[in-house]
Enzyme design. Structure first.
Site, PDB file in Angstrom:
ATOM      1  N   GLY A  84       0.811  -1.222   0.000  1.00  0.00           N
ATOM      2  CA  GLY A  84       0.000   0.000   0.000  1.00  0.00           C
ATOM      3  C   GLY A  84       0.836   1.260   0.000  1.00  0.00           C
ATOM      4  N   GLY A 126      10.850   0.555   4.703  1.00  0.00           N
ATOM      5  CA  GLY A 126       9.999   1.066   3.617  1.00  0.00           C
ATOM      6  C   GLY A 126       9.043   2.122   4.139  1.00  0.00           C
ATOM      7  CB  THR A 147      11.515  -4.774  11.032  1.00  0.00           C
ATOM      8  OG1 THR A 147      11.913  -5.975  10.368  1.00  0.00           O
ATOM      9  CG2 THR A 147      12.761  -4.025  11.427  1.00  0.00           C
ATOM     10  CG  ASP A 149      13.449  -8.470   8.676  1.00  0.00           C
ATOM     11  OD1 ASP A 149      13.037  -9.582   9.052  1.00  0.00           O
ATOM     12  OD2 ASP A 149      13.005  -7.884   7.667  1.00  0.00           O
ATOM     13  CG  HIS A 292       4.892 -15.688   7.150  1.00  0.00           C
ATOM     14  ND1 HIS A 292       5.308 -16.386   6.041  1.00  0.00           N
ATOM     15  CD2 HIS A 292       4.775 -14.390   6.770  1.00  0.00           C
ATOM     16  CE1 HIS A 292       5.424 -15.544   5.027  1.00  0.00           C
ATOM     17  NE2 HIS A 292       5.109 -14.333   5.435  1.00  0.00           N
TER      18      HIS A 292
HETATM   19  O1  F6P Z   1      10.429  -7.768   6.965  1.00  0.00           O
HETATM   20  C1  F6P Z   1       9.800  -8.757   7.705  1.00  0.00           C
HETATM   21  C2  F6P Z   1       9.678 -10.021   6.927  1.00  0.00           C
HETATM   22  O2  F6P Z   1       9.090 -10.999   7.743  1.00  0.00           O
HETATM   23  C3  F6P Z   1      10.989 -10.532   6.307  1.00  0.00           C
HETATM   24  O3  F6P Z   1      11.790 -11.178   7.248  1.00  0.00           O
HETATM   25  C4  F6P Z   1      10.458 -11.411   5.208  1.00  0.00           C
HETATM   26  O4  F6P Z   1      11.391 -11.549   4.147  1.00  0.00           O
HETATM   27  C5  F6P Z   1       9.251 -10.680   4.729  1.00  0.00           C
HETATM   28  O5  F6P Z   1       8.835  -9.835   5.798  1.00  0.00           O
HETATM   29  C6  F6P Z   1       8.120 -11.588   4.338  1.00  0.00           C
HETATM   30  O6  F6P Z   1       7.071 -10.815   3.870  1.00  0.00           O
HETATM   31  P1  F6P Z   1       5.642 -11.394   3.479  1.00  0.00           P
HETATM   32  O7  F6P Z   1       4.802 -11.283   4.701  1.00  0.00           O
HETATM   33  O8  F6P Z   1       5.194 -10.526   2.385  1.00  0.00           O
HETATM   34  O9  F6P Z   1       5.813 -12.820   3.068  1.00  0.00           O
END
Ligand code: F6P
Length: 378
Positions: A84, A126, A147, A149, A292
């Site tokens: 979005g 982002g 995040t 990450d 996830h």
């Molecule tokens: O940035 C967080 C994250 O979980 C990353 O570790 C992973 O690459 C990405 O998002 C996965 O995104 P999506 O939910 O679009 O699969």
């Protein structure tokens, strides 16, 4: 000169992270205690940009009742999206193709139409870049870094990271017992995008034998040699923790695909590493992708507290007349840094950081040096 605030909005964008609801809770209470109204924008900015998609018009009134009892809940009660971006909003054409449209002006107008004086924007790199853009376009806002990450610069940590590392470590602990029983190699792939923080921290905390991270392009000869050495000493199992963004020397990052308006999706490196190690060592290998799972569940107390502190600090920042800044953990306090600084670079694992040096001292292999220390203690 600071103008009076009567109504603010909170938005959560990008991948969810445990601790988002703690931010929403603290920000709502801190704002309401100042006499401000608070609304949550559904799914990033979508609640304002595509209100027709929502029966409630895309905004959710954040009252004391609405935020009660959410601190321990994973996810975000206002929803999120990673497709979005208002500066490059994906619009599908009838022929099945799509284009990215800049809807910045329209979005800013919607804030005015809804009498929203300021925004607390919770998101990753982002979202913080979008925040900088919206600030430059005239929106009053404060960013809150999130995040799993941990790759956002200028903050010692982001919430969500601790929960992800903790859960990944628990999973790897379980893999140890089954790997030992079967005498197998298990390769566990963890998220983290182009930063190896989750793999490094979870791998160390659970005592794996090799860690492959994006910051160190890897070769598998050293890892295979380590597995063979362990086998010679009677340990017939080995655990390798690989970050989704890791790549072989001279090779590419493993990408699963890309959907409209989204960043590329990483994944698949774990299976490749497992297949290659099985071939090289003759030992059975299996892959586990935690994916996830690392984003779900209840936040650790560290992430709850960080979320609460960030939420409160964001409201104080707005109250003090600040805008275009991001709240940041700078122990023992939470400070403010200009969004422009926070978005300048990605925070990756420094090759000379003490964690990495200690991991090497323990004999953990990073796929860049032939093993010199025995890993038989683990
Ligand atoms: O940035 C967080 C994250 O979980 C990353 O570790 C992973 O690459 C990405 O998002 C996965 O995104 P999506 O939910 O679009 O699969």
């Amino acid at each position: 000169m600071r103008s009076r605030i009567e109504r603010i909005a909170v938005s959560t964008g990008g991948g969810d992270a445990p601790g988002l609801n703690a931010v929403i809770n603290a920000a709502t209470l801190a704002a309401r205690n100042r006499g401000w109204e608070v609304v949550g924008i559904r799914d990033g900015f979508n609640g304002l940009l595509t209100p027709e998609d929502y029966p409630d018009g895309g905004l959710i009134e954040l009252t004391r009742d609405r935020v009660r009892g959410i601190i321990h809940q994973g996810g975000t009660i206002i929803g999120t999206t990673n497709r979005g971006n208002p500066t490059a909003f994906p619009v599908h054409r009838p022929d099945g193709t799509w284009v990215e449209v800049d809807r910045t002006r329209e979005l800013i107008d919607r804030f005015a139409e809804h009498r929203i004086d300021a925004l607390i924007l919770v998101g990753g790199d982002g979202s913080m870049s979008i925040g900088q853009h919206l600030h430059d376009a005239g929106l009053r806002l404060v960013g809150v870094p999130k995040t799993i990450d941990n790759d956002l610069d200028k903050t010692v940590s982001t919430f969500g990271f601790d929960t992800a590392v903790d859960f990944a470590s628990q999973c790897i602990d379980r893999l140890f017992t089954t790997a030992t029983s079967h005498g197998r190699i298990i390769v566990v792939e963890v998220m983290g995008r182009y930063a190896g923080w989750i793999a490094l921290n979870a791998g160390m905390a659970s005592g794996v034998h090799a860690i492959l991270i994006p910051e160190i392009p890897f070769g598998l000869d050293p890892v295979a040699a380590l597995i063979a050495d362990r086998e010679r000493h009677g340990a017939k199992f080995s655990i390798v923790c690989v970050a989704e963004g890791a790549r072989p020397v001279g090779g590419e990052v493993s990408i699963v695909g890309r959907s409209p308006g989204q960043a590329e999706r990483l994944g698949g490196i774990g299976a490749k590493v497992a297949a290659a190690l099985e071939e090289m060592t003759g030992r059975e290998a299996r892959t586990v992708v935690l994916g996830h799972l690392l984003r779900g569940g209840s936040p650790t107390s560290f992430d709850r507290l960080l979320g609460l502190r960030f939420g409160g600090a964001a409201v104080r920042a707005l109250d003090e007349g600040r805008s275009g800044v991001m709240v940041a953990l700078d122990p023992p306090t939470v400070d403010y840094v200009p969004l422009a600084e926070a978005t300048r670079r990605q925070k990756t694992v420094p090759l000379d950081c003490d964690s990495l040096l200690t991991a090497r001292d323990m004999g953990i292999n990073f796929g860049d040096e032939m093993p010199v220390h025995s890993t038989i203690g683990r």
